[in-house]
Design an enzyme around this catalytic site. Structure first.
Site, PDB file in Angstrom:
ATOM      1  CE  LYS A  41       3.222  -5.876   3.923  1.00  0.00           C
ATOM      2  NZ  LYS A  41       2.656  -4.820   4.784  1.00  0.00           N
ATOM      3  CD  GLU A  54       0.816  -1.440   7.995  1.00  0.00           C
ATOM      4  OE1 GLU A  54       0.495  -0.654   8.919  1.00  0.00           O
ATOM      5  OE2 GLU A  54       1.264  -1.059   6.897  1.00  0.00           O
ATOM      6  CD  GLU A  76       8.223  -0.671   7.513  1.00  0.00           C
ATOM      7  OE1 GLU A  76       7.212  -1.340   7.219  1.00  0.00           O
ATOM      8  OE2 GLU A  76       8.451   0.465   7.059  1.00  0.00           O
ATOM      9  CG  ASP A 135      -0.322   0.037   2.529  1.00  0.00           C
ATOM     10  OD1 ASP A 135       0.916  -0.094   2.594  1.00  0.00           O
ATOM     11  OD2 ASP A 135      -1.041   0.188   3.540  1.00  0.00           O
ATOM     12  CB  SER A 136       4.592   1.700  -0.122  1.00  0.00           C
ATOM     13  OG  SER A 136       4.803   0.515  -0.854  1.00  0.00           O
ATOM     14  CG  ASP A 152       0.410  -4.094   2.137  1.00  0.00           C
ATOM     15  OD1 ASP A 152       0.198  -4.808   3.129  1.00  0.00           O
ATOM     16  OD2 ASP A 152       1.124  -3.067   2.170  1.00  0.00           O
TER      17      ASP A 152
HETATM   18  O1  KIV Z   1       3.347  -1.053   1.600  1.00  0.00           O
HETATM   19  C1  KIV Z   1       4.498  -1.487   1.659  1.00  0.00           C
HETATM   20  O2  KIV Z   1       5.297  -1.383   0.731  1.00  0.00           O
HETATM   21  C2  KIV Z   1       4.894  -2.119   2.899  1.00  0.00           C
HETATM   22  C3  KIV Z   1       6.351  -2.087   3.221  1.00  0.00           C
HETATM   23  C4  KIV Z   1       6.697  -0.750   3.764  1.00  0.00           C
HETATM   24  C5  KIV Z   1       6.718  -3.144   4.149  1.00  0.00           C
HETATM   25  O3  KIV Z   1       4.075  -2.571   3.640  1.00  0.00           O
END
Ligand code: KIV
Length: 284
Positions: A116, A118, A185, A47-48, A86
């Site tokens: 994934k 968080e 992280e 989600d970056s 994500d």
């Molecule tokens: O969104 C992403 O790229 C991530 C990384 C910062 C681990 O979750």
């Protein structure tokens, strides 16, 4: 010969034999293609993308639909690579049902291999429900960007005994809930090493040192595209921002000075057609 896509079992075998997994984020078809051609073991459609593609200040505004569109493109670019979708902010926090449904969208619509999410203790019910639904789920602890407000900013985590112990307990709970892997992280390497050694699932690092079962980096950092800020753990392997600006400036300069396009960049009329066109124009 096409590359063989890794499975959860391959990733576990890599951990057990000490083989390091390398992965990177990708958000589009081309980056995914280049990642697959480079031999990456996994790709994260992070989600970056909110910061790297859409120019948001953080990841909070990112939606499920955005994550699905980008995951679909990445799957097309890297058909033989293990892809992780994500879960964006508010796609799993509100209820367990929503978490399972949104996780399922990644598999059904974007054909990812895993998702994934968080968080530690507070997302254990979601991790368990998604895993019980037959889906591969990866945990993500330490600096969790979606809750950076609560953490007081994009700061390293687990630097005191108390906070390190909390993270280690989170890691064990995530494994017990059924996660197939864990991403850590911005945590001291000693703390990451403890998790790697104590957990039987792979423990991957982004900014958590070398003593992990694998390393993740953000593609825009590796390529030197993202310019807003550079975390301490980033190594830029290229400066594409500078290279891109140089190429664009050269293009601007050549067009303005009529050095581009040249004859070699244009299409000619079929032989003998031009005089006929000229005749026709004269007799109009
Ligand atoms: O969104 C992403 O790229 C991530 C990384 C910062 C681990 O979750």
């Amino acid at each position: 010969m096409a590359k063989k896509k890794l499975s959860r079992i391959d990733l576990k075998k890599m951990k057990d034999s000490g083989e390091i997994a390398v992965w990177i984020t990708a958000y589009d078809y081309w980056t995914a293609r280049f990642a697959e051609e480079s031999g990456m073991d996994m790709i994260l459609v992070g989600d970056s993308l909110g910061m790297c593609i859409y120019g948001y200040e953080g990841t909070v505004p990112v939606t499920m639909d955005q994550c699905i569109y980008h995951s679909e493109a990445v799957r097309r670019g890297a058909p033989n690579t293990f892809i992780i979708g994500d879960m964006p902010f508010l796609s799993y926090q509100v209820s367990i049902e929503e978490a399972v449904r949104n996780a399922g969208r990644f598999f059904k619509e974007a054909r990812v291999d895993a998702i994934k999410l968080e968080g530690g203790m507070r997302v254990i019910p979601q991790i368990k429900a998604i895993a019980d639904g037959g889906m591969l789920v990866m945990g993500h602890i330490g600096l969790t960007p979606q809750s950076s407000g609560q953490l007081g900013g994009f700061k390293a985590q687990g630097r005191t005994v108390e906070t390190a112990m909390e993270l280690i307990e989170d890691a064990h709970a995530i494994e017990q809930a059924g996660a197939f892997a864990l991403l850590v992280e911005a945590v001291p390497p000693e703390v990451c090493r403890i998790m790697r050694d104590e957990l039987s699932i792979p423990v991957y690092s982004i900014g958590a040192g070398i003593e992990a079962d694998g390393q993740l980096m953000i593609c825009s950092d590796v390529l030197g595209i993202f310019q807003a800020f550079t975390p301490k753990f980033v190594k830029k392997y290229e400066n594409l921002a500078e290279k891109t600006i140089n190429a664009f400036q050269e293009y601007v300069q050549e067009v303005r000075s009529k050095q581009f396009p040249l004859d070699e960049h244009t299409y000619r009329m079929v032989a003998g057609e031009l005089p006929k066109l000229q005749e026709k124009l004269k007799s109009r």
